[in-house]
Enzyme design. Structure first.
Site, PDB file in Angstrom:
ATOM      1  N   LYS A  83       0.859  -1.186   0.000  1.00 32.40           N
ATOM      2  CA  LYS A  83       0.000   0.000   0.000  1.00 32.40           C
ATOM      3  C   LYS A  83       0.896   1.238   0.000  1.00 32.40           C
ATOM      4  O   LYS A  83       1.772   1.372   0.865  1.00 32.40           O
ATOM      5  CB  LYS A  83      -0.851  -0.041   1.268  1.00 32.40           C
ATOM      6  CG  LYS A  83      -2.256   0.445   1.096  1.00 32.40           C
ATOM      7  CD  LYS A  83      -3.038   0.098   2.357  1.00 32.40           C
ATOM      8  CE  LYS A  83      -4.359   0.783   2.402  1.00 32.40           C
ATOM      9  NZ  LYS A  83      -5.005   0.620   3.700  1.00 32.40           N
TER      10      LYS A  83
HETATM   11  C1  E4P Z   1      -8.412   1.535   3.684  1.00 31.44           C
HETATM   12  O1  E4P Z   1      -7.581   0.798   3.238  1.00 31.44           O
HETATM   13  C2  E4P Z   1      -8.280   2.254   4.944  1.00 31.44           C
HETATM   14  O2  E4P Z   1      -7.529   1.455   5.832  1.00 31.44           O
HETATM   15  C3  E4P Z   1      -9.585   2.515   5.630  1.00 31.44           C
HETATM   16  O3  E4P Z   1     -10.689   2.105   4.872  1.00 31.44           O
HETATM   17  C4  E4P Z   1      -9.698   3.864   6.242  1.00 31.44           C
HETATM   18  O4  E4P Z   1     -10.936   3.984   6.876  1.00 31.44           O
HETATM   19  P1  E4P Z   1     -11.253   5.137   7.935  1.00 31.44           P
HETATM   20  O5  E4P Z   1     -11.515   6.381   7.186  1.00 31.44           O
HETATM   21  O6  E4P Z   1     -12.490   4.655   8.645  1.00 31.44           O
HETATM   22  O7  E4P Z   1     -10.059   5.236   8.833  1.00 31.44           O
END
Ligand code: E4P
Length: 219
Positions: A83
């Site tokens: 990522k």
């Molecule tokens: C995606 O990969 C992120 O980890 C995640 O969906 C972020 O979500 P949040 O906005 O609830 O922290």
């Protein structure tokens, strides 16, 4: 549509994997901090539990360090999706890793223009954050509609739309209507998908009526 769970909690991942409905896992530095575990060990364990892509995020923000971190993460398992943030350096890392056959998930996507860049960089996944857009008074799902429409016009774009920052079941339903490839959801949201008061009520009635028959299917 694929379901990923957005957590670094190994027990939650085990429980949800047992349903047979889980297609992958996404983690991020905040979730790893919450888990309080060694990151590399944790990611390796998650790869043992789930038979699908496991997103593991780089920590650096400069190109050479991000690339080295991405290569180290990718060496854990071929199912690791490295990522990277949607920055010029992150996209450069994406291009390098993707060219070498590593899956890359480009995260922190907040515009259709950014999603086009992720596709051009060869990302396996792009992660638009719908909940965080909704939080600032922008229609997060409109972004998913735009990205799905744009990607569908370019067959050479193989990037999957991974709907992230999902806060409730209606986010999932709206994303599914738009044809998004993947949704990553916290365990709490996945559990909400199963529930309906009429299911509970109907089942209670069926159980009670079955008892009146005095029969057993397994005797
Ligand atoms: C995606 O990969 C992120 O980890 C995640 O969906 C972020 O979500 P949040 O906005 O609830 O922290």
């Amino acid at each position: 549509m694929k379901f990923f769970v957005d957590t670094a909690d190994l027990q939650e991942i085990r429980d949800l994997a047992a349903t047979g409905l889980l297609d992958g896992v996404t983690t991020n530095p905040s979730l790893v901090a919450k888990a309080g575990r060694n990151f590399l060990e944790l990611v390796a364990e998650i790869c043992q539990v789930v038979d699908g892509p496991v997103s593991a995020e780089v920590a650096a923000t400069d190109f050479p360090t991000m690339l080295a971190e991405g290569q180290k993460l990718a060496a854990i398992s071929p199912r690791i999706a490295v990522k990277v943030p949607l920055t010029p350096a992150g996209l450069k890392v994406c291009k390098h890793l993707s060219a070498n056959g590593t899956m890359v998930n480009v995260t922190l996507c907040f515009s259709a223009a950014q999603a086009i860049l992720a596709a051009k960089a060869g990302a396996a996944f792009v992660s638009p954050f719908v909940g965080r857009l909704d939080d600032v008074g922008t229609d997060g799902m409109a972004l998913i509609a735009d990205i799905c429409q744009i990607y569908s016009r370019y067959p050479s774009f193989t990037t999957e739309v991974l709907v992230a920052s999902v806060r409730h079941p209606m986010h999932l339903v709206a994303a599914a209507k738009l044809g998004a490839h993947v949704a990553t959801m916290p365990p709490s949201v996945i559990r909400l998908l199963f529930g309906h008061p009429l299911t509970d009520k109907g089942l209670a009635q069926f159980v009670a009526d079955w008892q009146k028959t005095g029969q057993a299917i397994l005797s």
